[in-house]
Design a protein around this motif. Structure first.
Motif, PDB file in Angstrom:
ATOM      1  N   ARG A 175      65.164   1.240  22.600  1.00 19.84           N
ATOM      2  CA  ARG A 175      64.194   1.992  23.256  1.00 19.84           C
ATOM      3  C   ARG A 175      62.578   1.732  22.106  1.00 19.84           C
ATOM      4  NH1 ARG A 175      68.998   2.529  21.691  1.00 19.84           N
ATOM      5  NH2 ARG A 175      69.988   4.705  22.895  1.00 19.84           N
ATOM      6  N   PRO A 176      61.810   1.486  23.521  1.00 26.33           N
ATOM      7  CA  PRO A 176      60.678   1.103  22.986  1.00 26.33           C
ATOM      8  C   PRO A 176      59.264   2.434  21.944  1.00 26.33           C
ATOM      9  CG  PRO A 176      60.930   0.896  25.121  1.00 26.33           C
ATOM     10  CD  PRO A 176      61.706   1.075  24.134  1.00 26.33           C
ATOM     11  N   ASP A 177      58.628   1.578  21.501  1.00 27.22           N
ATOM     12  CA  ASP A 177      57.665   2.813  21.152  1.00 27.22           C
ATOM     13  C   ASP A 177      57.001   3.411  22.234  1.00 27.22           C
ATOM     14  OD1 ASP A 177      58.776   2.608  18.565  1.00 27.22           O
ATOM     15  OD2 ASP A 177      57.636   1.644  18.084  1.00 27.22           O
ATOM     16  N   GLN A 178      56.736   4.562  22.752  1.00 30.95           N
ATOM     17  CA  GLN A 178      56.012   5.166  23.301  1.00 30.95           C
ATOM     18  C   GLN A 178      55.391   6.356  23.112  1.00 30.95           C
ATOM     19  OE1 GLN A 178      56.377   4.361  26.258  1.00 30.95           O
ATOM     20  NE2 GLN A 178      58.566   4.033  26.701  1.00 30.95           N
ATOM     21  N   PRO A 179      53.930   6.337  23.311  1.00 29.23           N
ATOM     22  CA  PRO A 179      53.163   7.696  23.545  1.00 29.23           C
ATOM     23  C   PRO A 179      53.261   8.762  22.996  1.00 29.23           C
ATOM     24  CG  PRO A 179      52.620   7.522  25.357  1.00 29.23           C
ATOM     25  CD  PRO A 179      53.942   5.830  24.809  1.00 29.23           C
ATOM     26  N   VAL A 180      54.868   9.439  23.771  1.00 27.23           N
ATOM     27  CA  VAL A 180      55.265  10.623  23.290  1.00 27.23           C
ATOM     28  C   VAL A 180      56.923  10.498  23.715  1.00 27.23           C
ATOM     29  CG1 VAL A 180      55.496  12.917  24.249  1.00 27.23           C
ATOM     30  CG2 VAL A 180      53.300  11.850  24.060  1.00 27.23           C
ATOM     31  N   PRO A 181      57.442  10.627  22.500  1.00 22.69           N
ATOM     32  CA  PRO A 181      59.437  10.449  22.515  1.00 22.69           C
ATOM     33  C   PRO A 181      59.677  11.150  23.608  1.00 22.69           C
ATOM     34  CG  PRO A 181      58.054  11.822  20.110  1.00 22.69           C
ATOM     35  CD  PRO A 181      57.215  11.051  21.480  1.00 22.69           C
ATOM     36  N   PHE A 182      59.219  11.353  24.872  1.00 24.94           N
ATOM     37  CA  PHE A 182      60.056  11.489  26.091  1.00 24.94           C
ATOM     38  C   PHE A 182      61.388  11.942  26.218  1.00 24.94           C
ATOM     39  CE2 PHE A 182      61.545  12.309  30.286  1.00 24.94           C
ATOM     40  CZ  PHE A 182      60.521  14.028  30.544  1.00 24.94           C
ATOM     41  N   SER A 183      61.711  13.159  25.747  1.00 21.13           N
ATOM     42  CA  SER A 183      63.275  12.902  26.458  1.00 21.13           C
ATOM     43  C   SER A 183      63.706  13.189  27.736  1.00 21.13           C
ATOM     44  CB  SER A 183      63.822  14.144  25.246  1.00 21.13           C
ATOM     45  OG  SER A 183      65.233  14.062  25.484  1.00 21.13           O
ATOM     46  N   ILE A 211      49.854   5.463  27.755  1.00 20.38           N
ATOM     47  CA  ILE A 211      50.439   4.115  28.455  1.00 20.38           C
ATOM     48  C   ILE A 211      50.703   4.281  27.365  1.00 20.38           C
ATOM     49  CG2 ILE A 211      49.646   1.742  27.421  1.00 20.38           C
ATOM     50  CD1 ILE A 211      46.964   3.326  29.319  1.00 20.38           C
ATOM     51  N   TRP A 212      52.621   4.224  28.982  1.00 25.12           N
ATOM     52  CA  TRP A 212      53.795   4.255  28.868  1.00 25.12           C
ATOM     53  C   TRP A 212      53.898   2.462  28.559  1.00 25.12           C
ATOM     54  CZ3 TRP A 212      55.645   8.377  27.625  1.00 25.12           C
ATOM     55  CH2 TRP A 212      55.742  10.011  27.605  1.00 25.12           C
ATOM     56  N   THR A 213      54.823   2.689  27.999  1.00 28.74           N
ATOM     57  CA  THR A 213      55.729   0.910  27.877  1.00 28.74           C
ATOM     58  C   THR A 213      56.804   0.960  28.995  1.00 28.74           C
ATOM     59  OG1 THR A 213      55.486   0.712  25.726  1.00 28.74           O
ATOM     60  CG2 THR A 213      57.226  -0.409  26.915  1.00 28.74           C
ATOM     61  N   LYS A 214      57.015   0.312  29.518  1.00 25.25           N
ATOM     62  CA  LYS A 214      57.826   0.196  30.531  1.00 25.25           C
ATOM     63  C   LYS A 214      59.365  -0.803  30.483  1.00 25.25           C
ATOM     64  CE  LYS A 214      58.007  -0.767  35.761  1.00 25.25           C
ATOM     65  NZ  LYS A 214      57.061  -1.649  37.187  1.00 25.25           N
ATOM     66  N   VAL A 215      59.677   0.655  30.411  1.00 30.57           N
ATOM     67  CA  VAL A 215      61.568   0.241  30.468  1.00 30.57           C
ATOM     68  C   VAL A 215      62.017  -0.640  31.163  1.00 30.57           C
ATOM     69  CG1 VAL A 215      63.637   1.015  29.376  1.00 30.57           C
ATOM     70  CG2 VAL A 215      61.750   2.395  28.979  1.00 30.57           C
ATOM     71  N   HIS A 216      62.207  -0.171  32.290  1.00 26.14           N
ATOM     72  CA  HIS A 216      62.888  -1.131  33.199  1.00 26.14           C
ATOM     73  C   HIS A 216      61.018  -2.436  33.882  1.00 26.14           C
ATOM     74  CE1 HIS A 216      65.218   1.760  32.932  1.00 26.14           C
ATOM     75  NE2 HIS A 216      66.513   1.232  33.444  1.00 26.14           N
ATOM     76  N   ASP A 217      60.877  -3.214  33.578  1.00 21.66           N
ATOM     77  CA  ASP A 217      60.075  -4.489  33.958  1.00 21.66           C
ATOM     78  C   ASP A 217      61.114  -5.337  34.427  1.00 21.66           C
ATOM     79  OD1 ASP A 217      57.346  -5.238  34.376  1.00 21.66           O
ATOM     80  OD2 ASP A 217      57.184  -5.513  32.087  1.00 21.66           O
ATOM     81  N   LEU A 218      60.826  -5.544  35.673  1.00 23.77           N
ATOM     82  CA  LEU A 218      60.439  -6.904  36.894  1.00 23.77           C
ATOM     83  C   LEU A 218      59.581  -8.124  35.847  1.00 23.77           C
ATOM     84  CD1 LEU A 218      62.262  -5.295  40.160  1.00 23.77           C
ATOM     85  CD2 LEU A 218      64.126  -6.512  37.676  1.00 23.77           C
ATOM     86  N   PRO A 219      60.153  -8.506  36.725  1.00 27.99           N
ATOM     87  CA  PRO A 219      59.341 -10.137  36.426  1.00 27.99           C
ATOM     88  C   PRO A 219      58.531  -9.845  37.903  1.00 27.99           C
ATOM     89  CG  PRO A 219      61.420 -10.623  36.608  1.00 27.99           C
ATOM     90  CD  PRO A 219      61.870  -9.334  36.874  1.00 27.99           C
ATOM     91  N   ASP A 220      57.163 -10.214  37.322  1.00 30.46           N
ATOM     92  CA  ASP A 220      56.084 -10.130  38.744  1.00 30.46           C
ATOM     93  C   ASP A 220      57.028 -10.937  40.284  1.00 30.46           C
ATOM     94  OD1 ASP A 220      54.358  -8.499  37.367  1.00 30.46           O
ATOM     95  OD2 ASP A 220      53.539 -10.748  36.546  1.00 30.46           O
ATOM     96  N   TYR A 221      57.677 -11.742  40.268  1.00 32.35           N
ATOM     97  CA  TYR A 221      57.517 -12.587  41.701  1.00 32.35           C
ATOM     98  C   TYR A 221      58.786 -11.628  42.072  1.00 32.35           C
ATOM     99  CZ  TYR A 221      61.270 -14.515  37.911  1.00 32.35           C
ATOM    100  OH  TYR A 221      62.747 -14.836  37.286  1.00 32.35           O
ATOM    101  N   VAL A 222      59.103 -10.431  41.323  1.00 28.88           N
ATOM    102  CA  VAL A 222      60.384 -10.019  42.345  1.00 28.88           C
ATOM    103  C   VAL A 222      60.108  -8.680  42.688  1.00 28.88           C
ATOM    104  CG1 VAL A 222      62.784  -9.245  41.565  1.00 28.88           C
ATOM    105  CG2 VAL A 222      62.072 -10.781  40.380  1.00 28.88           C
ATOM    106  N   TYR A 223      60.074  -8.979  44.144  1.00 32.06           N
ATOM    107  CA  TYR A 223      60.585  -7.578  44.433  1.00 32.06           C
ATOM    108  C   TYR A 223      61.527  -6.682  44.584  1.00 32.06           C
ATOM    109  CZ  TYR A 223      59.300  -4.347  48.980  1.00 32.06           C
ATOM    110  OH  TYR A 223      58.911  -3.322  49.966  1.00 32.06           O
ATOM    111  N   PHE A 224      61.347  -5.446  44.340  1.00 33.22           N
ATOM    112  CA  PHE A 224      62.450  -4.385  44.110  1.00 33.22           C
ATOM    113  C   PHE A 224      61.574  -2.824  44.746  1.00 33.22           C
ATOM    114  CE2 PHE A 224      64.232  -0.795  42.180  1.00 33.22           C
ATOM    115  CZ  PHE A 224      65.625  -1.424  43.022  1.00 33.22           C
ATOM    116  N   SER A 225      62.699  -2.425  45.612  1.00 32.01           N
ATOM    117  CA  SER A 225      61.892  -1.204  46.287  1.00 32.01           C
ATOM    118  C   SER A 225      62.848  -0.351  46.336  1.00 32.01           C
ATOM    119  CB  SER A 225      61.873  -0.974  48.042  1.00 32.01           C
ATOM    120  OG  SER A 225      61.487   0.278  48.907  1.00 32.01           O
TER     121      SER A 225
END
Length: 271
Positions: free
Chosen positions: A46-54, A115-129
């Motif tokens: 659970r990465p630190d976020q600017p606001v602990p959104f639940s 500035i949110w920290t992306k939780v589901h962060d795919l590599p730049d070479y992966v395309y997901f729609s």
């Protein structure tokens, strides 16, 4: 000529070869397990976020729909992170002085995005729609887990290629009616909770999956259809499903989902 090495050196050489082989194998297994570990995949973190959104509070507690914040999930490859205005729509009226929401108020006042920290962060070479997956019957919870039960957001799955391929080799096990995409509590069909589906006429310009209508109550009992785009229940023949395997194969066929053999190009996922 005198023998340089003692006869016992042969046994020592053999033992060293065996030991080297075991070390190489152990190293390979260790690296294989390491690249699947949460340390690499960041599962459960659970990465630190600017606001602990639940999500649990907003989704399960308040009933906020996924699409209210993630507005592009049905029409774009990117689900979208809500702008500050989405938060202010509510928090200009409730919890207006909460210290926890000070970053939101500052963002709104200054025009600087959070500035949110992306939780589901795919590599730049992966395309997901998101668009194609959502419109082809893949529920949010299949990839993101029970978000409605997460006080703080974390990645439930690895998102590694082997995880994606496991689904694409047999998508039927994860497909559900499009009316249940955002239903986090959706349960697969069983003898005690069957699903009835019927196929209507495909309409040009709309996803093929929308031609399939599924209900969780017997339509023969006069239950009103969930889809307003389809005619009355009597116009269609509904088929009953009591297992995910049967329902999945039916949806794969009528959603027109390509088989692994048809996904031959690497460009499907890699751009």
């Amino acid at each position: 000529m005198a023998q340089i090495f003692d006869r016992s050196s042969n046994a020592l050489a053999r033992a060293s070869l065996v030991l080297t082989g075991l070390i190489v194998i152990a190293l390979g297994v260790t690296l294989d397990q390491l690249q699947r570990s949460p340390w690499v995949t960041r599962q459960g973190q659970r990465p630190d976020q600017p606001v602990p959104f639940s999500h649990k509070h907003h989704v399960q507690g308040l009933g906020v729909q996924c699409q209210y914040c993630h507005v592009t999930v049905e029409k774009s490859s990117y689900a979208g992170i809500p702008p500050t205005k989405t938060c202010i729509n509510c928090h200009a009226q409730i919890w207006t002085n909460a210290q926890l929401l000070e970053p939101v108020r500052q963002s709104w006042a200054t025009g600087q995005s959070l500035i949110w920290t992306k939780v589901h962060d795919l590599p730049d070479y992966v395309y997901f729609s998101h668009e194609i997956h959502v419109n082809k019957g893949l529920g949010c919870a299949s990839c993101h887990g029970r978000v409605d039960q997460m006080p703080l957001m974390y990645a439930q799955n690895t998102l590694q290629m082997e995880w994606c391929l496991d689904c694409h080799r047999n998508p039927a096990k994860n497909l559900r009616p499009t009316s249940e995409i955002y239903n986090m509590a959706w349960e697969k069909p069983a003898e005690d909770r069957p699903v009835w589906c019927a196929v209507g006429k495909e309409q040009s310009g709309t996803p093929t999956a929308q031609s399939v209508d599924c209900v969780t109550k017997d339509p023969a009992e006069g239950v009103k259809l969930a889809s307003l785009s389809l005619p009355a229940a009597g116009a269609f023949t509904y088929k009953k499903f009591t297992s995910q395997d049967e329902l999945g194969r039916f949806l794969v066929d009528h959603y027109k989902i390509r088989t692994p053999r048809e996904l031959a190009s690497c460009e499907v996922c890699h751009r």
